[in-house]
Design a protein around this motif. Structure first.
Motif, PDB file in Angstrom:
ATOM      1  N   LEU A 241     -19.514  59.930 -31.982  1.00 45.68           N
ATOM      2  CA  LEU A 241     -19.383  60.831 -33.118  1.00 45.68           C
ATOM      3  C   LEU A 241     -20.483  60.574 -34.144  1.00 45.68           C
ATOM      4  O   LEU A 241     -21.083  61.518 -34.688  1.00 45.68           O
ATOM      5  CB  LEU A 241     -18.012  60.669 -33.769  1.00 45.68           C
ATOM      6  N   GLU A 242     -20.761  59.320 -34.403  1.00 45.81           N
ATOM      7  CA  GLU A 242     -21.775  58.984 -35.407  1.00 45.81           C
ATOM      8  C   GLU A 242     -23.163  59.455 -34.988  1.00 45.81           C
ATOM      9  O   GLU A 242     -23.970  59.855 -35.840  1.00 45.81           O
ATOM     10  CB  GLU A 242     -21.765  57.483 -35.648  1.00 45.81           C
ATOM     11  N   GLN A 243     -23.458  59.407 -33.693  1.00 44.25           N
ATOM     12  CA  GLN A 243     -24.762  59.838 -33.194  1.00 44.25           C
ATOM     13  C   GLN A 243     -24.767  61.301 -32.767  1.00 44.25           C
ATOM     14  O   GLN A 243     -25.792  61.801 -32.316  1.00 44.25           O
ATOM     15  CB  GLN A 243     -25.168  58.948 -32.024  1.00 44.25           C
ATOM     16  N   ASP A 244     -23.624  61.981 -32.895  1.00 39.76           N
ATOM     17  CA  ASP A 244     -23.479  63.394 -32.555  1.00 39.76           C
ATOM     18  C   ASP A 244     -23.915  63.667 -31.117  1.00 39.76           C
ATOM     19  O   ASP A 244     -24.644  64.614 -30.824  1.00 39.76           O
ATOM     20  CB  ASP A 244     -24.266  64.266 -33.535  1.00 39.76           C
ATOM     21  N   ARG A 245     -23.421  62.829 -30.218  1.00 34.28           N
ATOM     22  CA  ARG A 245     -23.616  63.069 -28.791  1.00 34.28           C
ATOM     23  C   ARG A 245     -22.440  63.897 -28.269  1.00 34.28           C
ATOM     24  O   ARG A 245     -21.445  64.054 -28.965  1.00 34.28           O
ATOM     25  CB  ARG A 245     -23.719  61.734 -28.027  1.00 34.28           C
ATOM     26  N   PRO A 246     -22.524  64.457 -27.035  1.00 34.00           N
ATOM     27  CA  PRO A 246     -21.370  65.187 -26.482  1.00 34.00           C
ATOM     28  C   PRO A 246     -20.102  64.346 -26.567  1.00 34.00           C
ATOM     29  O   PRO A 246     -20.124  63.155 -26.242  1.00 34.00           O
ATOM     30  CB  PRO A 246     -21.796  65.440 -25.037  1.00 34.00           C
ATOM     31  N   HIS A 247     -19.004  64.949 -27.003  1.00 32.98           N
ATOM     32  CA  HIS A 247     -17.819  64.186 -27.395  1.00 32.98           C
ATOM     33  C   HIS A 247     -17.304  63.260 -26.298  1.00 32.98           C
ATOM     34  O   HIS A 247     -16.905  62.134 -26.571  1.00 32.98           O
ATOM     35  CB  HIS A 247     -16.707  65.135 -27.817  1.00 32.98           C
ATOM     36  N   PHE A 248     -17.274  63.735 -25.061  1.00 34.13           N
ATOM     37  CA  PHE A 248     -16.798  62.904 -23.960  1.00 34.13           C
ATOM     38  C   PHE A 248     -17.965  62.430 -23.107  1.00 34.13           C
ATOM     39  O   PHE A 248     -18.955  63.142 -22.913  1.00 34.13           O
ATOM     40  CB  PHE A 248     -15.815  63.678 -23.068  1.00 34.13           C
ATOM     41  N   TYR A 249     -17.832  61.209 -22.587  1.00 31.95           N
ATOM     42  CA  TYR A 249     -18.722  60.733 -21.528  1.00 31.95           C
ATOM     43  C   TYR A 249     -17.858  60.335 -20.340  1.00 31.95           C
ATOM     44  O   TYR A 249     -16.650  60.106 -20.469  1.00 31.95           O
ATOM     45  CB  TYR A 249     -19.590  59.552 -21.986  1.00 31.95           C
ATOM     46  N   TYR A 250     -18.477  60.269 -19.164  1.00 35.26           N
ATOM     47  CA  TYR A 250     -17.767  59.836 -17.966  1.00 35.26           C
ATOM     48  C   TYR A 250     -18.179  58.402 -17.673  1.00 35.26           C
ATOM     49  O   TYR A 250     -19.353  58.098 -17.545  1.00 35.26           O
ATOM     50  CB  TYR A 250     -18.101  60.740 -16.778  1.00 35.26           C
ATOM     51  N   ASP A 251     -17.186  57.527 -17.580  1.00 37.62           N
ATOM     52  CA  ASP A 251     -17.437  56.093 -17.427  1.00 37.62           C
ATOM     53  C   ASP A 251     -16.935  55.639 -16.058  1.00 37.62           C
ATOM     54  O   ASP A 251     -15.738  55.444 -15.844  1.00 37.62           O
ATOM     55  CB  ASP A 251     -16.721  55.325 -18.542  1.00 37.62           C
ATOM     56  N   GLY A 304     -17.499  62.710 -12.666  1.00 36.73           N
ATOM     57  CA  GLY A 304     -17.136  63.784 -13.580  1.00 36.73           C
ATOM     58  C   GLY A 304     -17.657  65.125 -13.090  1.00 36.73           C
ATOM     59  O   GLY A 304     -18.831  65.245 -12.718  1.00 36.73           O
ATOM     60  N   SER A 305     -16.791  66.143 -13.102  1.00 36.50           N
ATOM     61  CA  SER A 305     -17.171  67.450 -12.566  1.00 36.50           C
ATOM     62  C   SER A 305     -17.786  68.375 -13.613  1.00 36.50           C
ATOM     63  O   SER A 305     -18.212  69.479 -13.274  1.00 36.50           O
ATOM     64  CB  SER A 305     -15.940  68.129 -11.957  1.00 36.50           C
ATOM     65  N   LEU A 306     -17.821  67.946 -14.875  1.00 33.43           N
ATOM     66  CA  LEU A 306     -18.331  68.785 -15.961  1.00 33.43           C
ATOM     67  C   LEU A 306     -19.723  68.302 -16.377  1.00 33.43           C
ATOM     68  O   LEU A 306     -19.852  67.264 -17.028  1.00 33.43           O
ATOM     69  CB  LEU A 306     -17.369  68.742 -17.148  1.00 33.43           C
ATOM     70  N   PRO A 307     -20.773  69.037 -16.033  1.00 33.38           N
ATOM     71  CA  PRO A 307     -22.133  68.549 -16.283  1.00 33.38           C
ATOM     72  C   PRO A 307     -22.487  68.410 -17.759  1.00 33.38           C
ATOM     73  O   PRO A 307     -23.423  67.681 -18.100  1.00 33.38           O
ATOM     74  CB  PRO A 307     -23.024  69.601 -15.608  1.00 33.38           C
ATOM     75  N   PHE A 308     -21.739  69.084 -18.648  1.00 27.14           N
ATOM     76  CA  PHE A 308     -22.065  68.994 -20.074  1.00 27.14           C
ATOM     77  C   PHE A 308     -21.458  67.762 -20.731  1.00 27.14           C
ATOM     78  O   PHE A 308     -21.672  67.527 -21.907  1.00 27.14           O
ATOM     79  CB  PHE A 308     -21.650  70.267 -20.814  1.00 27.14           C
ATOM     80  N   PHE A 309     -20.655  66.964 -19.992  1.00 27.00           N
ATOM     81  CA  PHE A 309     -20.197  65.665 -20.467  1.00 27.00           C
ATOM     82  C   PHE A 309     -20.892  64.597 -19.621  1.00 27.00           C
ATOM     83  O   PHE A 309     -20.527  64.380 -18.467  1.00 27.00           O
ATOM     84  CB  PHE A 309     -18.674  65.537 -20.364  1.00 27.00           C
ATOM     85  N   PRO A 310     -21.914  63.933 -20.153  1.00 25.86           N
ATOM     86  CA  PRO A 310     -22.793  63.075 -19.349  1.00 25.86           C
ATOM     87  C   PRO A 310     -22.143  61.752 -18.953  1.00 25.86           C
ATOM     88  O   PRO A 310     -21.098  61.357 -19.480  1.00 25.86           O
ATOM     89  CB  PRO A 310     -23.971  62.836 -20.295  1.00 25.86           C
ATOM     90  N   GLU A 311     -22.788  61.075 -18.011  1.00 28.84           N
ATOM     91  CA  GLU A 311     -22.383  59.722 -17.637  1.00 28.84           C
ATOM     92  C   GLU A 311     -22.663  58.778 -18.804  1.00 28.84           C
ATOM     93  O   GLU A 311     -23.668  58.917 -19.520  1.00 28.84           O
ATOM     94  CB  GLU A 311     -23.176  59.254 -16.414  1.00 28.84           C
TER      95      GLU A 311
END
Length: 485
Positions: A241-251, A304-311
């Motif tokens: 949130l602080e860096q304004d990256r896509p809200h979810f990542y895949y871990d 992760g199947s959603l490409p807009f939420f990065p690894e």
């Protein structure tokens, strides 16, 4: 003056519509079944203003609700914005005030503390109203006939949670709306609540629990006396949130889980069954109990199947590993083990957006439908928003394990299907499938009607729209009885 960024999010397959309107009688090829009487509602993200900064998410657009009223062989079209608090505040200001997807740190200070919801994920007629839902905000009420917005509801003070899940299930036995809420106590909190609302609009069950880690609880299922919640390795943290990256990542370092608890519990009996390595499940087809065993059927991918939420570690998106295949998770409630017993592949055609005959929700069932990828077929259009072009409608017979499919042709793709029973007491699967078929070359959409158990023969009717509707998320059918004033 509105200027949207020159980004793939607003171009080609995902170009914006931003149109409210009515068409009393759509042009139809073929013949609409005489017995169809009701309305198909669906919703898609469609921002009314350009984002506050480039790089926004598809899931952050204002909800645009579409109603197709089917009666006497005719189909009428109506489309309106879900006028959320966010929509109203921005409409009055003439510009975007809310920032990035699920990140209040990026909002204009003038809207601090306001609901950020867009009501863009699912729509369902329940308790004589149209519910418009997004999982990070309360439930929005709209008029089921006019699509006028009435506003957010707390169910007469009985459900004051700040979030309301986007994939409720209707219990066929009681008519109760069963749903989950998550992260109601904060942007990254692990709290979750299961609740049921009676057909009269009263909260009759409620249970609180915590998830193993903050994640996106996008979907779940009832399974007889239990609920089943898949947890995939999507997560986030304050630095995002602080860096304004896509809200979810895949871990990939995180396991996945199935959470199972009784529907009449207080949440203390929740069990989390672990699966390592973790796998991704975004949508549920159905779940049911078989003695002490609980089965959950869902499309599953290795990453992760959603490409807009990065690894999380920056690994590039791999479309092959992201392909989702219909699979069955099984856990044993009598076992002392808290691991998933098995994962069985159910279908050959990879795909997403699974649907059933909703009268079978939470029960042993036979028939399911998904939109799927036929990677051998040609495609003439621009790239789409997912791992491939979802160009095929597939019926899965889970008793015989047979599949039958219809390919939409080289110029487009399909949106989520919806099953319509032929009558209230028709056998499971006896009815029709409706789905939007988009032509990415001519930029038109058709609402297509299929025989649910013979989709391979193609549409029996096409309602032809003079525009192409933006890629939608979810929707539902309401029969004529639910539309009565």
């Amino acid at each position: 003056m509105v200027h949207f960024p020159k980004e793939p999010l607003y171009a080609d397959v995902l170009r914006l519509g931003r149109i409210e309107g009515d068409i009393a009688d759509l042009e139809i090829d073929g013949e609409v079944p005489a017995g169809m009487d009701g309305a198909f509602y669906r919703v898609h993200p469609d921002p009314q203003f350009a984002p506050r900064k480039p790089g926004d998410q598809f899931f952050n657009g204002d909800g645009m609700v579409t109603m197709f009223r089917v009666k006497d062989g005719r189909i009428a079209f109506k489309q309106r914005y879900a006028k959320t608090d966010k929509w109203k505040l921005e409409n009055a200001a003439g510009k975007a005030l809310f920032g990035s997807y699920r990140n209040p740190l990026t909002d204009d200070p003038a809207v601090a503390g306001e609901h950020r919801g867009t009501a863009n994920t699912n729509v369902l007629v329940f308790n004589d109203e149209l519910l418009a839902m997004k999982e990070d905000s309360p439930c929005l009420i709209m008029d089921k006939l006019t699509l006028d917005t009435e506003g957010y509801t707390d169910w007469d003070g009985e459900l004051t949670l700040r979030t309301f899940g986007a994939h409720p299930k209707i219990d066929p036995a009681t008519g109760n709306l069963c749903n989950i809420s998550y992260a109601a106590k904060g942007s990254l909190s692990r709290d979750a609540t299961y609740f049921e609302i009676s057909p009269e609009g009263h909260v009759v069950r409620r249970a609180e629990f915590e998830v193993p880690y903050y994640t996106m609880l996008h979907d779940f299922s009832i399974a007889g006396d239990c609920i089943v919640i898949p947890v995939s390795p999507y997560s986030s943290d304050l630095s995002v949130l602080e860096q304004d990256r896509p809200h979810f990542y895949y871990d990939r370092a995180l396991p996945s889980y199935l959470g199972v608890m009784r529907r009449d519990s207080d949440g203390s009996d929740m069990r989390w069954f672990k699966q390592e390595p973790g796998v991704c499940s975004c949508h549920v087809m159905n779940a049911y109990q078989d003695g002490s065993k609980v089965h959950l059927d869902t499309p599953v991918s290795k990453i992760g199947s959603l490409p807009f939420f990065p690894e999380r570690d920056g690994t590039p998106f791999d479309p092959h590993l992201a392909m989702t295949e219909l699979s069955r998770f099984t856990v044993d409630l009598k076992s002392n083990s808290d691991t998933v017993e098995s994962i069985e592949k159910l279908g050959q055609a990879p795909g997403e957006f699974p649907r059933i005959d909703d009268r079978m929700a939470g029960k042993p069932y036979r028939h399911g439908w998904m939109i799927t990828y036929d990677l051998e077929k040609p495609y003439n259009g621009p790239p789409g928003p997912f791992a491939g072009v979802i160009n095929t409608l597939t019926h899965f017979d889970l008793s015989t394990r047979e599949e039958q499919s219809w390919w939409c042709g080289p110029n487009g793709s399909l949106q989520e299907p919806c099953f319509i029973p032929r009558s209230a007491d028709a056998p499971e699967g006896d009815g029709w499938i409706v789905a939007l078929v988009d032509d990415h070359v001519s930029n038109y959409s058709d609402l297509c009607i299929f025989d649910a158990l013979d989709v391979a023969k193609g549409p029996i009717a096409r309602a032809k729209l003079p525009v192409r509707l933006r890629q939608g998320l979810h929707g539902n059918w309401a029969d004529a009885g639910k539309l009565a004033a």
